[in-house]
Design a protein around this motif. Structure first.
Motif, PDB file in Angstrom:
ATOM      1  N   SER A 118      43.377  65.878   7.147  1.00 52.69           N
ATOM      2  CA  SER A 118      44.333  65.008   5.987  1.00 52.69           C
ATOM      3  C   SER A 118      43.815  65.130   4.704  1.00 52.69           C
ATOM      4  N   VAL A 119      42.633  65.656   4.527  1.00 54.01           N
ATOM      5  CA  VAL A 119      42.103  65.897   3.081  1.00 54.01           C
ATOM      6  C   VAL A 119      42.384  67.475   2.958  1.00 54.01           C
ATOM      7  N   PRO A 120      43.136  67.724   1.929  1.00 51.37           N
ATOM      8  CA  PRO A 120      43.826  69.214   1.642  1.00 51.37           C
ATOM      9  C   PRO A 120      42.710  70.189   1.528  1.00 51.37           C
ATOM     10  N   ASN A 121      41.593  69.999   1.146  1.00 53.08           N
ATOM     11  CA  ASN A 121      40.586  71.245   0.792  1.00 53.08           C
ATOM     12  C   ASN A 121      39.669  71.252   2.200  1.00 53.08           C
ATOM     13  N   ILE A 122      39.746  70.214   2.781  1.00 50.92           N
ATOM     14  CA  ILE A 122      38.936  70.372   4.117  1.00 50.92           C
ATOM     15  C   ILE A 122      39.628  70.709   5.293  1.00 50.92           C
ATOM     16  N   TYR A 123      39.054  71.685   6.083  1.00 52.29           N
ATOM     17  CA  TYR A 123      39.645  72.368   7.277  1.00 52.29           C
ATOM     18  C   TYR A 123      38.481  72.070   8.576  1.00 52.29           C
ATOM     19  N   ALA A 124      39.082  72.070   9.660  1.00 53.01           N
ATOM     20  CA  ALA A 124      38.373  72.175  10.918  1.00 53.01           C
ATOM     21  C   ALA A 124      38.934  73.172  12.046  1.00 53.01           C
ATOM     22  N   ILE A 125      37.921  73.725  12.440  1.00 57.71           N
ATOM     23  CA  ILE A 125      38.213  74.833  13.520  1.00 57.71           C
ATOM     24  C   ILE A 125      37.366  74.602  14.831  1.00 57.71           C
ATOM     25  N   GLY A 126      37.695  75.236  15.904  1.00 63.53           N
ATOM     26  CA  GLY A 126      36.907  75.520  17.101  1.00 63.53           C
ATOM     27  C   GLY A 126      37.333  73.879  17.767  1.00 63.53           C
ATOM     28  N   ASP A 127      36.157  73.715  18.613  1.00 61.49           N
ATOM     29  CA  ASP A 127      35.995  72.563  19.478  1.00 61.49           C
ATOM     30  C   ASP A 127      36.290  71.203  18.819  1.00 61.49           C
ATOM     31  N   VAL A 128      36.050  71.199  17.747  1.00 65.02           N
ATOM     32  CA  VAL A 128      36.209  69.778  16.957  1.00 65.02           C
ATOM     33  C   VAL A 128      37.654  69.606  16.576  1.00 65.02           C
ATOM     34  N   LEU A 129      38.645  70.220  16.810  1.00 59.54           N
ATOM     35  CA  LEU A 129      39.945  70.189  16.250  1.00 59.54           C
ATOM     36  C   LEU A 129      40.571  69.607  17.616  1.00 59.54           C
ATOM     37  N   LEU A 130      41.370  68.359  17.340  1.00 61.02           N
ATOM     38  CA  LEU A 130      41.831  67.909  18.440  1.00 61.02           C
ATOM     39  C   LEU A 130      43.265  68.570  18.899  1.00 61.02           C
ATOM     40  N   GLY A 131      43.451  68.444  20.121  1.00 58.98           N
ATOM     41  CA  GLY A 131      44.336  69.145  21.123  1.00 58.98           C
ATOM     42  C   GLY A 131      44.547  70.485  20.892  1.00 58.98           C
ATOM     43  N   LYS A 132      43.406  71.152  20.799  1.00 57.79           N
ATOM     44  CA  LYS A 132      43.353  72.691  20.732  1.00 57.79           C
ATOM     45  C   LYS A 132      42.424  73.012  21.764  1.00 57.79           C
ATOM     46  N   PRO A 133      42.650  74.503  22.469  1.00 59.37           N
ATOM     47  CA  PRO A 133      41.699  74.789  23.451  1.00 59.37           C
ATOM     48  C   PRO A 133      40.381  74.898  23.072  1.00 59.37           C
ATOM     49  N   GLU A 134      39.150  74.727  23.731  1.00 58.43           N
ATOM     50  CA  GLU A 134      37.895  74.679  23.374  1.00 58.43           C
ATOM     51  C   GLU A 134      37.446  75.861  24.185  1.00 58.43           C
ATOM     52  N   LEU A 135      37.793  77.022  23.230  1.00 60.43           N
ATOM     53  CA  LEU A 135      37.403  78.187  23.877  1.00 60.43           C
ATOM     54  C   LEU A 135      36.895  78.994  22.591  1.00 60.43           C
TER      55      LEU A 135
END
Length: 516
Positions: A345-362
């Motif tokens: 929700s903050v444009p210059n901040i990103y999230a990847i991997g298991d920390v991201l809601l609703g995405k495969p934890e792989l």
């Protein structure tokens, strides 16, 4: 001539020195003119964060990685590389392989190998030390790669001050502030404990099991997750008395017919199951743990164990990042970050991997997402991560590989009358001489009646991960039932049974494969 050569070489050296000096000044001026210290700052040194950082460095940007592992409740800690390398995929697969080898030794008698079984003894310490040694080599390899790619690495924690500033807390207690134009959160998750007396004091999780100094002995595994079943599977295979306590269902989110077959195979293999049970309390007396629990009929039970391992789920490790301070939206329960195309929700901040809601934890998902994100931010790419049809494997004693939709998901998406399920029970050739039980070796393909595309493929049997990998490519390419049935199989393999699928569930015919 000699003096001329000396003069020429001296002139060249001076010229090179001058060029290097000017180049350094230009670089220094460019750095001085930077608005931020880094183009990209990655918080978290797991597979996804490292992949994103290294890819960005290759694109010529200035990058830093922060990684610090808080000890588990039992005091376990580890090095650079995240969950997969240290307390996840890598040690798990090696323990699984150790258990399979133990069974292979016994099976080998049917193939003519003669030996005294009383002299076959497994040594937990030897296995543990060998696996930890391999893991440490991977930790070191990641550090070397970061150095080679000019990525600044800090064994330190990070928390947000502003959307572009992070406070760094070093192991020594020293604090400093870093600024970055873009920041990637890749801190992954950690196992959860139940809120019952004695859980934190006496229980362990997958953060601890791979580095136990003493063999775990009689073990209770609490949970029905893939982590729970994988750990229980290799513990049983290594000869430990193992019980799995399941509150509701096994392998939530996976195809439930396959989950039932897996649990049945594990039960036949020696793992005990307590279904519909909830732990209430753990007490310790001497070296034994007394566990009290309630069954689904509200009866109270208790038993003693040497080890209690909780595998009831994981939560994102975001509580100390200061997300609230800068307005990054996250789920209140799981603390997973809400994002679109990895952007928060903050444009210059990103999230990847298991920390991201609703995405495969792989792990491979995090790695690919991290690399694609890097190229979108710094390489002019527009390619986004495709989270659909990602294959995975559960490394239970009988492995389970799948890609696409479960049968339940397919029915929910298309309707019960719009899918056809082709299936087969088969017997691996390797099971024949030892006369091993193959009643749970099963395959099914879920087919859309509309266009005959295969929308889900499930394989339960030996080397499932190796089998499903190739079929996952085919599914992503949109292969149909006709493509599958026209493919010539490789004989004699387990994988060929997939291309021979021809019996539907709806037909009611016996799907057991016989002969060649």
């Amino acid at each position: 001539m000699y003096l001329h050569n000396i003069f020429t070489r001296t002139h060249s050296l001076c010229k090179c020195h001058f060029v290097r000096k000017i180049s350094a000044q230009i670089t220094e001026r460019k750095f001085d003119n930077r608005k931020y210290q880094y183009d990209l700052l990655v918080i978290g040194g797991g597979s996804g964060g490292l992949a994103c950082a290294k890819e960005t460095a290759l694109l010529g940007r200035k990058v830093a990685v922060l990684d610090y592992v808080d000890p588990s409740a039992r005091g376990t800690t580890w090095g650079l590389g995240g969950t997969c390398v240290n307390v996840g995929c890598i040690p798990k697969k090696l323990y699984h392989q150790a258990a399979l080898l133990g069974k292979a030794i016994k099976d080998s008698k049917s193939y003519g190998w003669n030996f005294d079984e009383s002299k076959i003894i497994h040594d937990w310490g030897t296995l543990k030390d060998a696996i930890l040694g391999h893991v440490r080599s991977l930790n070191w390899g990641h550090r070397v790669q970061l150095k080679q790619k000019n990525v600044d690495y800090f064994n330190a924690k990070g928390s947000f001050i502003t959307r572009n500033e992070v406070e760094i807390l070093h192991k020594t207690g020293k604090k400093e502030n870093f600024s970055a134009e873009n920041i990637v959160i890749a801190v992954g998750g950690r196992p959860k404990y139940p809120d019952i007396p004695g859980a934190l004091e006496y229980g362990i999780t997958s953060d601890d099991v791979f580095s136990l100094e003493k063999p775990p002995g009689k073990t209770l595994v609490v949970g029905g997750s893939y982590v729970a079943l994988e750990c229980a599977g290799f513990l049983t295979g290594l000869g430990f008395d193992t019980t799995v306590m399941v509150r509701s269902i096994c392998l939530r989110g996976f195809d439930q017919q396959m989950a039932t077959l897996i649990a049945n195979h594990m039960a036949n293999d020696g793992t005990k199951f307590l279904h519909g049970c909830i732990p209430l309390k753990i007490e310790k007396a001497a070296d034994l743990l007394t566990v009290k629990w309630e069954s689904k009929d509200k009866q109270l039970h208790e038993d003693t164990f040497n080890t209690v391992l909780f595998a009831i789920g994981r939560e994102a490790y975001t509580k100390n990042l200061g997300l609230e301070k800068i307005g990054v939206e996250f789920h209140p329960d799981s603390r997973k970050i809400v994002g679109q195309n990895e952007q928060t929700s903050v444009p210059n901040i990103y999230a990847i991997g298991d920390v991201l809601l609703g995405k495969p934890e792989l792990t491979p998902v995090a790695i690919k997402a991290g690399r694609l994100l890097s190229h979108r931010l710094f390489g002019g790419s527009t390619q986004e991560m495709d989270y659909e049809n990602v294959a995975t494997t559960v490394f239970t004693p009988l492995e389970y590989g799948c890609v696409g939709l479960s049968e339940e998901e397919a029915i929910h998406r298309f309707g019960d009358n719009q899918i056809e399920v082709y299936h087969a029970f088969y017997k691996p050739l390797e099971f024949s001489l030892p006369q091993k039980d193959a009643s749970q070796c099963y395959i099914k393909a879920i087919v859309s009646k509309t266009n005959k595309k295969i929308v889900g493929l499930h394989f339960l049997g030996p080397s499932a991960g190796e089998v499903i990998q190739g079929y996952s490519t085919a599914l992503r390419c949109g292969f149909t039932l006709e493509h599958l049935q026209q493919t010539v199989g490789i004989h004699p393999t387990c994988a060929e049974e997939i291309v021979k699928l021809n019996i539907t569930k709806a037909s009611g015919l016996d799907p057991t494969v016989t002969g060649c």
